[in-house]
Enzyme design. Structure first.
Site, mmCIF file in Angstrom:
data_model
loop_
_atom_site.group_PDB
_atom_site.id
_atom_site.type_symbol
_atom_site.label_atom_id
_atom_site.label_comp_id
_atom_site.label_asym_id
_atom_site.label_seq_id
_atom_site.Cartn_x
_atom_site.Cartn_y
_atom_site.Cartn_z
ATOM 1 N N ARG A 64 0.601 14.864 -6.687
ATOM 2 C CA ARG A 64 2.055 14.044 -5.468
ATOM 3 C C ARG A 64 2.662 13.843 -6.451
ATOM 4 N NH1 ARG A 64 -3.329 10.267 -3.072
ATOM 5 N NH2 ARG A 64 -4.281 10.248 -5.104
ATOM 6 N N GLU A 82 -0.961 15.695 2.025
ATOM 7 C CA GLU A 82 -2.021 16.324 2.732
ATOM 8 C C GLU A 82 -2.440 16.910 1.589
ATOM 9 O OE1 GLU A 82 -4.902 16.314 4.984
ATOM 10 O OE2 GLU A 82 -2.931 15.758 5.758
ATOM 11 N N HIS A 110 0.217 5.104 0.762
ATOM 12 C CA HIS A 110 -0.702 5.794 1.399
ATOM 13 C C HIS A 110 0.131 7.217 1.591
ATOM 14 C CE1 HIS A 110 -4.038 6.040 3.673
ATOM 15 N NE2 HIS A 110 -3.686 6.864 4.994
ATOM 16 N N ASP A 140 -3.986 16.743 -8.729
ATOM 17 C CA ASP A 140 -4.196 15.643 -7.958
ATOM 18 C C ASP A 140 -2.087 16.081 -8.128
ATOM 19 O OD1 ASP A 140 -2.533 13.416 -6.432
ATOM 20 O OD2 ASP A 140 -3.795 12.124 -7.214
ATOM 21 N N GLU A 147 -0.124 10.731 3.114
ATOM 22 C CA GLU A 147 -0.802 11.339 5.060
ATOM 23 C C GLU A 147 -2.277 12.001 4.347
ATOM 24 O OE1 GLU A 147 1.430 14.361 8.049
ATOM 25 O OE2 GLU A 147 1.864 14.354 5.848
ATOM 26 N N CYS A 148 -3.057 11.564 5.736
ATOM 27 C CA CYS A 148 -3.990 12.683 5.811
ATOM 28 C C CYS A 148 -4.420 12.862 7.248
ATOM 29 C CB CYS A 148 -5.209 11.956 5.053
ATOM 30 S SG CYS A 148 -6.698 12.647 4.974
ATOM 31 N N ARG A 202 0.800 -1.439 -0.001
ATOM 32 C CA ARG A 202 -0.027 0.308 -0.126
ATOM 33 C C ARG A 202 0.729 1.346 0.012
ATOM 34 N NH1 ARG A 202 -4.525 2.787 -0.624
ATOM 35 N NH2 ARG A 202 -4.710 4.266 0.387
ATOM 36 N N ARG A 210 -4.382 15.302 -1.246
ATOM 37 C CA ARG A 210 -3.399 14.933 -2.730
ATOM 38 C C ARG A 210 -2.219 15.918 -3.635
ATOM 39 N NH1 ARG A 210 -9.336 15.337 -5.632
ATOM 40 N NH2 ARG A 210 -9.781 13.296 -4.729
ATOM 41 N N CYS A 244 -9.682 7.745 4.455
ATOM 42 C CA CYS A 244 -8.342 7.725 4.817
ATOM 43 C C CYS A 244 -7.663 6.823 5.627
ATOM 44 C CB CYS A 244 -7.783 9.063 4.046
ATOM 45 S SG CYS A 244 -7.753 10.001 2.717
#
Length: 211
Positions: A134, A98, A57, A132, A59-60, A55, A100, A73
């Site tokens: 990221r 954070e 992942h 987005d 950060e959120c 995964r 996206r 999330c």
């Protein structure tokens, strides 16, 4: 004969330690991002090799620490940690992602625009920001540091697959992760599916509220 130029690393390994959690005991390996300065963590269960369940992942803070119901999330992270504890694998936790990649303050600004009727994609664009932002090159470097060149990716997001592939990591399959669906994030998830290509069911079951 010309030497092939060395590929510049995007992360440096800093430390590994064992951490017991409510999901199980994991090896946690910390990395410094040489592009952004962020600290990332690889949360490892077992001895994953090629074909491992992974995964990646983002950060959120709002979803993971504050229990926001506007996204899924927090439940996704919980489910991923439970899954790798039971089956082995890696959760790569990418900080600095954070909203996206637009940051916490801009994420809350986008929330405000969503209250006025925009969806999550158009709210970012209205702020002059990418839908987005990221990047996943750091995740690819972390996987290579772990000796993993191919993965089964625990995600609904084809962009993660495409970016990891572009950075030299083979993605054998996307393993669905549909959790945390509720009345407060149904529109958000619809936008992910209909406008951003996430692999989600046509009809989301909102009978479960994330907690």
């Amino acid at each position: 004969m010309t030497d092939t130029p060395a590929v510049r690393p995007h992360v440096t390994f800093e430390v590994e330690t064992t951490v017991p959690t409510t999901h199980g005991t994991f090896r946690m390996r910390a990395y410094r991002d040489l592009d952004t300065g962020a600290d990332h963590v690889a949360i490892v269960s077992g001895q994953p090799t090629d074909g491992a369940l992974v995964r990646v992942h983002s950060e959120c803070l709002t979803g993971e620490a504050f229990g926001s119901l506007k996204c899924e999330c927090g439940p996704q992270l919980d489910a991923a940690l439970d899954t790798i504890h039971n089956h082995g694998g890696v959760v790569i936790y990418l900080r600095g992602h954070e909203g996206r990649g637009i940051g916490l303050i801009n994420k809350l600004r986008a929330y405000k625009l969503q209250e006025e009727g925009l969806d999550t994609l158009d709210a970012n664009l209205a702020l002059g920001l990418p839908a987005d932002a990221r990047e996943y090159v750091a995740a690819a470097d972390i996987l290579r540091d772990l000796g993993i060149e191919s993965v089964r990716l625990l995600s609904n997001n084809p962009d993660k697959r495409n970016q990891l592939t572009a950075h030299g990591i083979e993605v054998a399959e996307l393993v669905p992760l549909v959790v945390g669906v509720g009345t407060f994030n149904e529109s958000y998830l619809d936008t992910k599916r209909d406008r951003m290509g996430h692999q989600l069911p046509d009809h989301l079951d909102t009978g479960y509220e994330a907690s």
